[in-house]
Design a protein around this motif. Structure first.
Motif, mmCIF file in Angstrom:
data_model
loop_
_atom_site.group_PDB
_atom_site.id
_atom_site.type_symbol
_atom_site.label_atom_id
_atom_site.label_comp_id
_atom_site.label_asym_id
_atom_site.label_seq_id
_atom_site.Cartn_x
_atom_site.Cartn_y
_atom_site.Cartn_z
ATOM 1 N N TYR B 4 0.824 -1.217 0.000
ATOM 2 C CA TYR B 4 0.000 0.000 0.000
ATOM 3 C C TYR B 4 0.848 1.253 0.000
ATOM 4 N N THR B 5 1.999 1.184 0.609
ATOM 5 C CA THR B 5 2.829 2.387 0.660
ATOM 6 C C THR B 5 3.870 2.413 -0.459
ATOM 7 N N ALA B 6 3.679 1.524 -1.405
ATOM 8 C CA ALA B 6 4.663 1.423 -2.486
ATOM 9 C C ALA B 6 4.819 2.730 -3.234
ATOM 10 N N ASN B 7 3.717 3.458 -3.416
ATOM 11 C CA ASN B 7 3.824 4.710 -4.165
ATOM 12 C C ASN B 7 4.102 5.902 -3.260
ATOM 13 N N TRP B 8 4.530 5.624 -2.029
ATOM 14 C CA TRP B 8 4.875 6.734 -1.138
ATOM 15 C C TRP B 8 6.335 7.091 -1.305
ATOM 16 N N ASN B 9 6.599 8.352 -1.461
ATOM 17 C CA ASN B 9 7.986 8.780 -1.602
ATOM 18 C C ASN B 9 8.333 9.714 -0.469
ATOM 19 N N ARG B 18 2.656 11.104 -2.310
ATOM 20 C CA ARG B 18 2.173 10.006 -3.138
ATOM 21 C C ARG B 18 1.427 10.571 -4.327
ATOM 22 N N LYS B 19 1.434 9.802 -5.373
ATOM 23 C CA LYS B 19 0.789 10.201 -6.622
ATOM 24 C C LYS B 19 -0.100 9.047 -6.998
ATOM 25 N N TYR B 20 -1.378 9.330 -7.213
ATOM 26 C CA TYR B 20 -2.248 8.237 -7.647
ATOM 27 C C TYR B 20 -3.141 8.705 -8.781
ATOM 28 N N PHE B 326 -3.132 12.668 -9.227
ATOM 29 C CA PHE B 326 -3.120 13.617 -8.130
ATOM 30 C C PHE B 326 -1.884 13.362 -7.293
ATOM 31 N N LEU B 327 -1.111 14.423 -7.049
ATOM 32 C CA LEU B 327 0.108 14.299 -6.267
ATOM 33 C C LEU B 327 -0.073 15.124 -5.010
#
Lengths: 582, 839
Positions: B4-9, B18-20, B326-327
Motif C-alpha cells: 500500500y505504501t509502495a507509491n509513497w515517496n 504520493r501520486k495516484y 493527483f500528487l
C-alpha cells in the motif's frame, strides 16, 4: 369588587414579546444610520413609540432631537435626518419639500424614512416624482400590534376607521396576514375568532360611556393606554402621566365598574389603607422594621394611585353630575328604547341651538338616525340646517361623509322598511364583492337597529331598580339600559356554538354571505382552548365593549383577547367623520 | 499492506508524497497538450483546451476549436473559435470560462460552451495589445492581471464588477520580464516581476525593488516563479538551477534547493496543504517532474507524456493525454496508520479489525494494547480521518470498518464524526465518479462547502444527482431540493422545442407546492427567453400576488396585473399597477380601465386627492358624480382661495353640481353660504372686526356683542333663523355682556319660546342671583321647582312641590336641603309626604 375569574378560565398568552420585538427592530433600524441623528415622528406614532421605546432608549441610539412631523419647515441642524411616518402621501411631500429645500440651499444631509407598519409603493412613487428618491433611503418598521394590556392589543391605526369605512382606502393586507398567523400558529390556543366591522354596530360606539375606564377615556382621552391628568385631577400645578393597565392595582379593580360604584369603592379602599397604616401604632421595633422594609413601599404606591383616581373621579363628577349629563343620558336611553322620539329630537335641537358642542350634537343626531333607521325627511333637513347655522357651513361635507358611512341618513319616503331591506340585500348579493362594492353603491347603508334590538333583546326589561353593584348582564355598562349589540352577537354565537339560528339577525345586519363551519366537534381536550376567544374590531372598539365582554368572560368562563385597530369612543368616531377647514 | 505504501515517496525525514491516478483519460486528443492553451479550474473543475492557437508557423486560415471537458475527460462542449486571437484561457470562481483576446476583449462562456457575455479591458489594452495575462482567485472573486505591449501592468481584482487599475510603471522596463506573478496580501493585489537579476514589487502606488532574504549569490536571472494556492508562499527558480522557497513577503526563507538543471522549467507549482508538515514545490520540465522541499534529496518522477499541472488547495493535479493524476503530501492520519511498522493507535486498530475478521485472537491482543495506552478514542478518530483522505472506496471502507469496530469498545463516543464522514464520503465518491468527474478531495470538499458543490452540480445540469444528495443529507428543502428544482425549471423553460403547455405542466408536476420555489423567478426566466405565454402560464401557479404583479407589468400585461392586484386585496400592489398604467396608457383608456374596476378607481381617487386634484375633478366629471363634484368644489373653496370672489365662484360651481345631483338641500345650503360670505364681507368693510368664516349663529352673536342689534335682527330675518335659536342666542350674548337691562327688555318683548328657566340658569351662571330671581317667578309651573332651587329658595321650592304633589319634585327639593337652615323645610316635606301616603 373586581370579580375573580372562574377557575376553569384559560390563561392569557404573554404578549409582551411583541413589544420587545418591535423595540429591537426599531433599534436595528436606527443603528442603520450610525452617528447622531434627528428623528421626525408623525403625530399619531408618538404615543405608540413612547410605549415601545422611550426617549432614553432613543438617546442611547444616538437620536439627538425629536421633532413632530407637521407642515412647517424643519429647523434641525443635524447632518442626518430620520423620519418615522405612516405610509401616507402627505408625509412624502413633507419629506420631499425638506430635501428639496436643502438641495436648493446647497446642503447635503442623509435622509432615512422609516415606514410603519409597511412601505407603500405609492409613497416611493411620490418621492420619485418629487425627484428625491435617490437621496432618501427607505425602510419598514413592521410594528403592527401594540399590547396595551394583558388582554388588549391595538394596531394603533386610528385613521383606519375613516379610511376604511369612508374612503375604502384599505389597510387590509396587514390585517389579513395578522389573521393568518394567528389562526395557524395558535390554533391550539384560541378557540374562536370574531372579526367585527365597526359599521355592524355604530350604536354602541356612539353611546356615552359610564364604566370607569370608558368615562376616563371620554373625559381625559386615553392615548395608547396612558392618560394625562391635568392640574384639576392632580390638585397640583403639574399634570401627570399615568399608565392605565392591569398593573395599576387600584385601577384594575375599578376599570370595569359602573361609575356610580367607583367612588364608594375608592373611599372604602382609602379606609382600608388608613387601617393598614394605622397598624404601625403599637408595633415593636422589629415589626416596624419589617413593615417599613416590606409593606410600606406597596402601601405608598397604592396610596399614590388611590389619590390619582380619587382626583380623576372628582373631576369627572364635577363635569358629569350636572343636570345636563343626566338629561343627556336620559335622552340617549330614550333613543335606544325608541320612545319619546319627538322629545328627544327637540332636545337635540336645543343642544344645537345652544351650541353646546359640535361633536356631541353630531353624535346625538347620528344616534337618532341609526336607532330610527334614518331621520324623517323633515327632521333631516331642519337638524342639518340648524347644525350648519350653529357650527359653520363647512359641515355640509361632514354630513356628506356621515351619509356615506350610513351614520346619518334620511328615511326614504314611501319606502317601507322591508322594501329597503330587500333592495340592500339584493344589491349586495348580486355583486358578490360584498363590503367593498357596498361602499361604492350610491345607496346609503341602513341600519335596522329597532328590529335587531327586538330580536336580540338588547333593551332588558327591568322590574324595579337595576342593581349596578351586582350586575346581572352586560347591560350594566350602560346603566342597565342597553346591552351592547357587538357584545350580544358574540355572546349569542358562543352560547349556540355557531351562527345557526341567527340568520335573521345577520340578514338585518346586511350580512349576505354566510358560510357556516361545523363547530360541533367537541372533544374534551379542545374545550379548554375553546374558552380563549379572540375578538378583532375593525375600526375600533370602546372600553365599554371591552368591559362588557370581560364581564361575560367572568360569568361564562371565557377569556377574551381583544385586537382593535385603535381604541375609540364616540368623540373620536365623530371627529373622524368631521371635515375641518384646512 | 506493504504494497500500500509502495507509491509513497519520502521527502526529507518528515513527509511522504504520493501520486495516484484519478482517471484514465479517454479524451482522444488529436494534438499534444503543448500545442494548446490549457485551463483547468481548481477544485476538480472542468478543463478547457483551445487547439491550434495562433502560432506563427501555422496558417491563420484554419479556425481553432475550443473544447471543454470534465476532469474525467468527458466532452462537455466543443465550438469553432470565430473571434480574434486568444492570449489565455482561465476559469472564474463561478466556473465560467474567460477567454482573453489579444485586443483586450474578454469572452465569457458557460460550462457547456454557452456564450454568456463579453467585456473589454479598456482602450489602453486595445491599443497596446496583450502580451501576457494571469487569472487569479481571491476572496473577492476572480481577478485578472494583464501585461500590455507597452510593458505596463493592468489589474482588476474582480471581473464581475470590472474596475481596472493601472499599476505604476516599472522604471527601465523595455522587454518582457522573465517571469511575473500576482500576489494577494492584506486584501490587495500586487505584482511581483523579475527583470534580469532584480525583483520588483508593484503595488497600487509604487514600484519598489525587493530582494528575497537569504538568496544565494550569483543569480543573473529568474526563470520561473510560483505562488502558493493560499498566496502565503513564493518559490523562485533561477538560471543557476537554484530554487528559493519562502514567504510571499520575501522576508523569510523557508528553504532552498539546487537541482542543477539550468533549463527553464515548463511549470512550477506549490504542493502543500493546510497544516502541511513540509512545504514543497513541484517543478515540471518536458519529461521530468521533481518534488523539492527542505531536504537534500528531491523526489523525481519521469513524465511519459506532455503534462499540465493544476495546483489545488492540498496538492497538484497532473493532466496528460492518457491520465489524470493527483500528487499530494500524505495526510497525517494516513501516514500514522499506513507507515511501515507504525505503532500508532489507528494502525493497531486497523490491524485488530483485520484479525477480527479473520477470527484470530490477535484482534484481542491489538485491542488490549491500544486500550492499555488509553488511546482507543484517538485510534477511532484516526481511522475516521484517514478514511476521508483515501481515494479508493475499498480502503475507505476498511478504515471505517475499523473505526466502527473500535467504537464498540468505547462508551459514549459521539457518533457525529463517524456518521458525517460516511455521508461525506458517499457524496464524494458519487461526484468523483467517472461520469460526473469532479475529483474533489475531502479537504477541498470541506473548503468548498456542500452548497457550492450543489451549485456546481446544478451548473453541470446534474439535477437528479444534486437532488439525491440533498435528500440523502436531509438538507432543508428551501436550501436543497427546492432550489435545485427551481434551477431545473429555469433550465426547462429554455427548451424551445417543447410547447408552452407541456413545459408549464411538466414544471408544475415536478415542483407542485414545494416550499421555497418561486414560480415568478421561473416565469421571469421564461420571459427572458422570449416565452411570454409560458411565463403567464407559470405565473398562474405563483401564490404570492406581490411576485406575480411586477412581472406581469414588465411583460406589459397591465390589465391582467391590475385584476391580479385587486384579487390580492393588497392596496399597495394595486397602486403599483395603477401608477404604472397611468404612465402607460393614454388618459382616456386609463379612465376606462378604472371604470371597470371600482376598487382601483376608489384608490386612485385617494391618490389624486393628495397628488392631482385636477384629475380627481375629471374623474368625477367622467362618472357624472355631481354630488362628489359639489363636495370637491366646496373643499376647493376652503383650500386655496383667499379672495372672496374666488370662493364664491367655487361655491357657485358647487351649488350647480348639487342641483345636478338633485341634492336640493346641499345646493340651498351652499347658496346660503355664498350669501353669508358676501354679507360677512360687507360687515367687515362697514363695521370692522372679523366676520368671515364665522357660522351664522356666531355672526349674529358677534353683532349683538358689538351692539349692532338692528343688524343682528335683520340678519336673523334674512336667514330665517328660528325663534328658539334667536332667543337662545340673544340670551347668551346679553348675559355675556351682562346687559341686564337689555335682557329684561328682551324677555318682555314677547312670550319666550324657550320658557324662562334658561334665563334663570344663565343669570346664575353669571352669579347674578338678583336678576335670576326676577325670572324665577316667570318660569312655568313644570320647571318652577327647579328654578327656585337654582336661585336657592329652598323653602318656596318646597311649597311649590307640595302644592304640585309631585313625588319626584319632593325628593329633588329634599336632596337640596342641607344642614340646620333647611331643617324646617325638610320636616315640612316629610310631613307632606306622609300625608300624601295616608291618602
Amino acid at each position: 369588587m373586581a370579580f375573580p375569574h372562574r377557575l376553569d378560565a384559560p390563561e392569557l398568552p404573554d404578549f409582551s414579546m411583541l413589544k420587545r420585538l418591535a423595540r429591537d427592530q426599531l433599534i436595528y433600524l436606527l443603528e442603520q444610520l450610525p452617528g447622531k441623528k434627528d428623528l421626525f415622528i408623525e403625530a399619531d406614532l408618538m404615543s405608540p413609540l413612547d410605549r415601545i421605546a422611550n426617549v432614553s432608549i432613543l438617546k442611547q441610539h444616538e437620536v439627538d432631537k425629536l421633532y413632530k412631523v407637521e407642515n412647517k419647515p424643519a429647523i434641525s441642524s443635524s447632518e442626518q435626518l430620520c423620519f418615522l411616518v405612516r405610509p401616507r402621501i402627505k408625509n412624502m411631500r413633507y419629506v420631499a419639500s425638506l430635501v428639496n429645500a436643502d438641495k436648493s440651499a446647497g446642503r447635503t444631509r442623509k435622509y432615512k424614512v422609516i415606514f410603519s407598519p409597511q412601505k407603500f409603493h405609492a409613497c416611493e412613487m411620490v418621492l420619485e416624482e418629487e425627484g428625491v428618491y435617490g437621496d432618501v433611503s427607505c425602510d419598514e418598521w413592521a410594528f403592527s400590534l401594540l399590547p396595551l394590556d394583558v388582554d388588549l392589543l391595538s394596531m394603533e391605526l386610528p385613521e383606519f376607521f375613516r379610511d376604511y369605512f369612508l374612503m375604502s382606502y384599505e389597510l387590509w393586507r396587514t390585517l389579513e396576514e395578522e389573521e393568518d398567523c394567528e389562526t395557524k400558529g395558535r390554533r391550539p390556543e384560541v378557540g374562536h375568532i370574531f372579526l367585527l366591522d365597526r359599521d355592524v354596530d355604530f350604536v354602541t360606539a356612539l353611546c356615552s360611556q359610564v364604566v370607569y375606564e370608558g368615562l376616563v377615556d371620554d373625559t381625559f382621552r386615553i392615548k395608547c393606554g396612558s392618560v394625562d391628568f391635568g392640574p384639576e385631577v392632580t390638585s397640583s400645578d403639574r399634570s401627570l402621566k399615568v399608565l392605565l393597565n392591569a398593573e395599576d392595582k387600584v385601577f384594575h379593580e375599578i376599570r370595569n365598574e359602573h361609575f356610580s360604584n367607583v367612588f364608594g369603592f375608592l373611599s372604602q379602599k382609602a379606609r382600608n389603607l388608613q387601617a393598614q397604616y394605622d397598624r404601625r401604632r403599637g408595633m415593636d421595633i422589629k415589626q416596624m422594621k419589617n413593615f417599613v422594609s416590606q409593606e410600606l413601599k406597596g402601601l405608598k404606591q397604592e396610596h399614590r394611585l388611590l389619590s390619582v383616581h380619587i382626583g380623576a373621579c372628582e373631576s369627572i363628577m364635577k363635569k358629569k353630575t350636572k343636570q345636563d349629563f343626566q338629561e343627556l343620558i336620559k335622552t340617549e336611553h330614550a333613543l335606544l328604547e325608541g320612545f319619546n322620539i319627538r322629545e328627544s329630537t327637540s332636545y337635540i335641537e336645543e343642544h344645537i341651538d345652544r351650541q353646546v358642542s359640535p361633536i356631541e350634537s353630531l353624535r346625538l343626531m347620528c344616534l337618532l338616525s341609526i336607532t330610527e333607521n334614518g331621520l324623517i325627511p323633515k327632521d333631516y333637513r331642519s337638524l342639518k340646517t340648524q347644525y350648519l347655522q350653529s357650527y359653520g357651513p363647512e359641515h355640509l361635507l361632514t354630513f356628506s361623509n356621515l351619509r356615506r358611512a350610513g351614520l346619518l341618513t334620511e328615511q326614504a319616503p314611501g319606502d317601507t322598511l322591508t322594501a329597503v331591506e330587500s333592495k340592500v340585500s339584493k344589491l349586495v348579493t348580486d355583486k358578490a364583492a360584498g363590503k367593498i362594492t357596498d361602499a361604492f353603491s350610491s345607496l346609503a347603508k341602513r341600519s335596522n337597529f329597532r328590529a335587531i334590538s327586538k330580536k336580540l333583546n338588547l333593551i332588558p326589561r327591568v322590574d324595579g331598580e337595576y342593581d349596578l353593584k351586582v350586575p346581572r348582564d352586560m347591560a350594566y355598562v350602560f346603566s342597565g339600559a342597553y346591552v351592547p349589540l357587538s357584545c350580544r352577537i358574540i355572546e349569542q354565537v358562543l352560547e349556540r356554538r355557531s351562527w345557526q339560528g341567527l340568520d335573521e339577525v345577520l340578514r338585518l345586519l346586511n350580512c349576505s354571505e354566510l358560510a357556516f363551519t361545523d363547530m360541533a366537534k367537541d372533544d374534551k381536550a379542545s374545550s379548554e382552548c375553546l374558552r380563549l376567544v379572540f375578538v378583532v374590531f375593525l375600526g375600533g372598539c370602546t372600553f365599554s365593549e371591552i368591559s362588557a365582554l370581560r364581564f361575560l368572560g367572568r360569568e361564562k368562563g371565557f377569556r377574551f383577547i381583544f385586537l382593535t385597530t385603535a381604541v375609540t369612543n364616540s368623540a373620536r368616531l365623530m371627529e373622524a367623520m368631521s371635515e375641518v377647514k384646512a | 499492506m506493504d504494497c500500500y505504501t509502495a507509491n509513497w515517496n519520502p521527502l526529507g525525514d518528515s513527509a511522504f508524497y504520493r501520486k495516484y491516478e484519478l482517471y484514465s483519460m479517454d479524451w482522444d486528443l488529436k494534438e499534444e497538450l503543448r500545442d494548446c492553451l490549457v485551463a483547468a479550474a481548481p477544485y476538480g473543475g472542468p478543463i478547457a483546451l483551445l487547439r491550434n492557437p495562433w502560432r506563427k508557423e501555422k496558417p491563420a486560415s484554419v479556425r481553432p476549436v475550443l473544447e471543454i471537458y470534465s476532469a474525467s475527460g468527458l466532452p462537455l462542449a466543443s465550438l469553432l473559435w470565430k473571434s480574434g486571437p486568444v492570449v489565455s484561457l482561465g476559469w472564474s470562481a463561478e466556473e465560467e470560462l474567460l477567454c482573453i483576446q489579444e485586443d483586450g476583449v474578454v469572452l465569457v462562456y458557460g460550462l457547456h460552451g454557452d456564450f454568456r457575455r463579453h467585456f473589454s479591458l479598456g482602450n489602453d489594452v486595445f491599443q497596446n495589445r496583450i502580451l501576457d495575462t494571469q487569472i487569479f482567485h481571491t476572496e473577492f472573486g476572480s481577478g485578472v492581471a494583464i501585461l500590455t505591449g507597452a510593458h505596463r501592468f493592468i489589474l482588476s481584482v474582480n471581473i464581475s464588477e470590472l474596475k481596472l487599475r493601472r499599476m505604476p510603471e516599472v522604471p527601465g522596463l523595455q522587454s518582457v520580464p522573465s517571469c511575473w506573478t500576482t500576489l494577494c496580501q492584506d486584501r490587495a493585489a500586487h505584482i511581483l516581476l523579475a527583470v534580469g537579476p532584480d525583483l520588483y514589487l508593484l503595488d497600487q502606488s509604487a514600484c519598489s525593488p525587493v530582494t528575497p532574504s537569504g538568496l544565494a549569490p550569483g543569480v543573473s536571472s529568474f526563470l520561473q516563479m510560483a505562488v502558493s494556492f493560499t498566496y502565503r508562499h513564493l518559490a523562485l527558480f533561477t538560471d543557476t538551477g537554484y530554487i528559493w522557497m519562502g514567504t510571499a513577503s520575501l522576508k523569510e526563507k523557508l528553504c532552498e534547493f539546487n537541482c542543477n538543471i539550468r533549463a527553464p522549467p515548463k511549470q512550477m507549482v506549490w504542493c502543500s496543504r493546510p497544516r502541511s508538515k513540509e512545504r514543497a514545490v513541484v517543478v515540471a520540465w518536458e519529461r521530468r517532474l521533481m518534488v523539492v522541499g527542505d531536504a537534500p534529496e528531491s523526489i523525481q518522477f519521469v513524465l511519459d507524456e506532455d503534462s499540465y499541472l493544476v495546483p489545488e488547495l492540498d496538492g497538484v493535479r497532473i493532466l496528460s493525454r492518457s491520465t489524470h493524476e493527483f500528487l499530494h503530501e500524505v495526510p497525517v492520519a494516513s501516514e500514522e496508520i499506513f507507515k511501515i511498522a507504525s505503532m500508532a493507535p489507528g494502525a493497531l486498530l486497523l490491524e485488530a479489525q483485520k484479525e477480527y475478521e479473520k477470527e484470530s485472537q490477535k484482534a484481542d491482543e491489538y485491542l488490549r494494547e491500544i486500550q492499555e495506552l488509553g488511546q482507543l478514542t484517538q485510534a477511532v478518530q484516526q481511522c475516521i480521518e484517514a478514511a476521508g483522505h483515501e481515494h479508493q472506496p475499498d480502503m475507505q471502507k476498511s478504515l471505517l470498518r475499523a473505526a466502527s469496530f473500535g467504537k464498540c469498545f468505547l462508551d459514549r463516543f459521539p457518533p457525529d464524526s463517524f456518521v458525517h464522514m460516511c455521508q461525506d464520503l458517499r457524496v464524494l465518491n458519487a461526484v468523483r465518479d467517472y461520469h460526473i468527474g469532479i475529483p474533489l478531495t475531502y479537504t477541498q470538499y470541506k473548503q468548498l462547502t456542500i452548497q457550492v458543490l450543489l451549485d456546481r452540480l446544478v451548473l453541470r445540469r446534474l439535477y437528479p444527482l444534486a437532488i439525491q444528495i440533498c435528500e440523502y443529507l436531509r438538507l432543508p428543502e428551501v436550501q436543497g431540493v427546492s432550489r435545485i428544482l427551481a434551477h431545473w425549471a429555469c433550465y426547462k423553460v429554455q427548451q424551445k422545442d417543447v410547447s408552452d403547455e407541456d413545459v408549464a405542466r411538466a414544471i408544475n408536476q415536478k415542483l407542485g407546492d414545494t416550499p421555497g420555489v418561486s414560480y415568478s423567478d421561473i416565469a421571469a426566466r421564461a420571459y427572458g427567453c422570449g416565452r411570454t405565454e409560458l411565463a403567464i402560464k407559470l405565473l398562474e401557479y405563483e401564490p404570492r400576488s406581490g411576485e406575480q404583479v411586477p412581472l406581469l407589468l414588465k411583460m406589459k400585461r397591465s390589465k391582467l396585473a391590475l385584476s391580479k392586484a385587486i384579487e390580492s386585496g393588497d392596496t399597495d400592489l394595486v397602486f403599483t399597477v395603477l401608477l404604472h398604467l397611468k404612465n402607460e396608457l393614454n388618459r382616456g383608456d386609463f379612465f376606462m380601465t378604472l371604470r371597470n374596476q371600482p376598487m382601483a378607481l376608489s384608490l386612485y381617487r385617494q391618490f389624486c386627492k393628495h397628488q392631482e386634484l385636477e384629475t380627481l375633478k375629471d374623474l368625477y366629471n367622467q362618472d357624472d358624480n355631481h354630488q362628489e363634484l359639489g363636495s370637491f368644489h366646496i373643499r376647493a373653496s376652503y383650500a386655496a382661495e383667499e379672495r372672496i370672489e374666488g370662493r364664491v365662484a367655487a361655491l357657485q360651481t358647487a351649488a350647480d353640481a348639487f342641483y345636478k345631483a338633485k341634492n336640493e338641500f346641499a345646493a340651498k345650503a351652499t347658496e346660503d353660504q355664498m350669501r353669508l360670505l358676501r354679507l360677512q364681507r360687507r360687515l367687515e368693510d362697514e363695521l370692522g372686526g372679523r366676520f368671515l368664516d364665522l357660522s351664522l349663529h356666531d355672526t349674529v352673536t358677534t353683532l349683538i356683542l358689538g351692539g349692532h342689534n338692528k343688524r343682528a335682527e335683520q340678519l336673523a330675518r334674512d336667514f330665517r333663523i328660528p325663534d328658539k335659536r334667536l332667543w337662545w342666542l340673544k340670551l347668551t350674548a346679553l348675559a355675556d355682556l351682562e346687559d341686564w337691562e337689555e335682557l329684561e327688555k328682551f324677555s318682555k318683548s314677547k312670550k319666550s319660546p324657550i320658557g324662562y328657566l334658561p334665563f334663570v340658569e344663565i343669570c346664575m351662571k353669571q352669579h347674578n342671583k338678583y336678576e335670576a330671581k326676577k325670572y324665577a317667578s316667570r318660569v312655568g309651573p313644570e320647571h318652577k321647582v327647579k328654578a327656585l332651587l337654582l336661585v336657592g329658595d329652598v323653602a318656596q321650592a318646597a311649597d311649590v312641590a307640595i302644592e304640585h304633589r309631585n313625588e319626584a319634585e319632593l325628593s329633588l327639593v329634599l336632596s337640596h336641603c342641607t344642614g340646620a337652615t333647611d331643617g324646617a323645610t325638610a320636616d315640612k316635606i316629610q310631613r307632606a309626604r306622609a300625608q300624601a301616603q295616608k291618602k
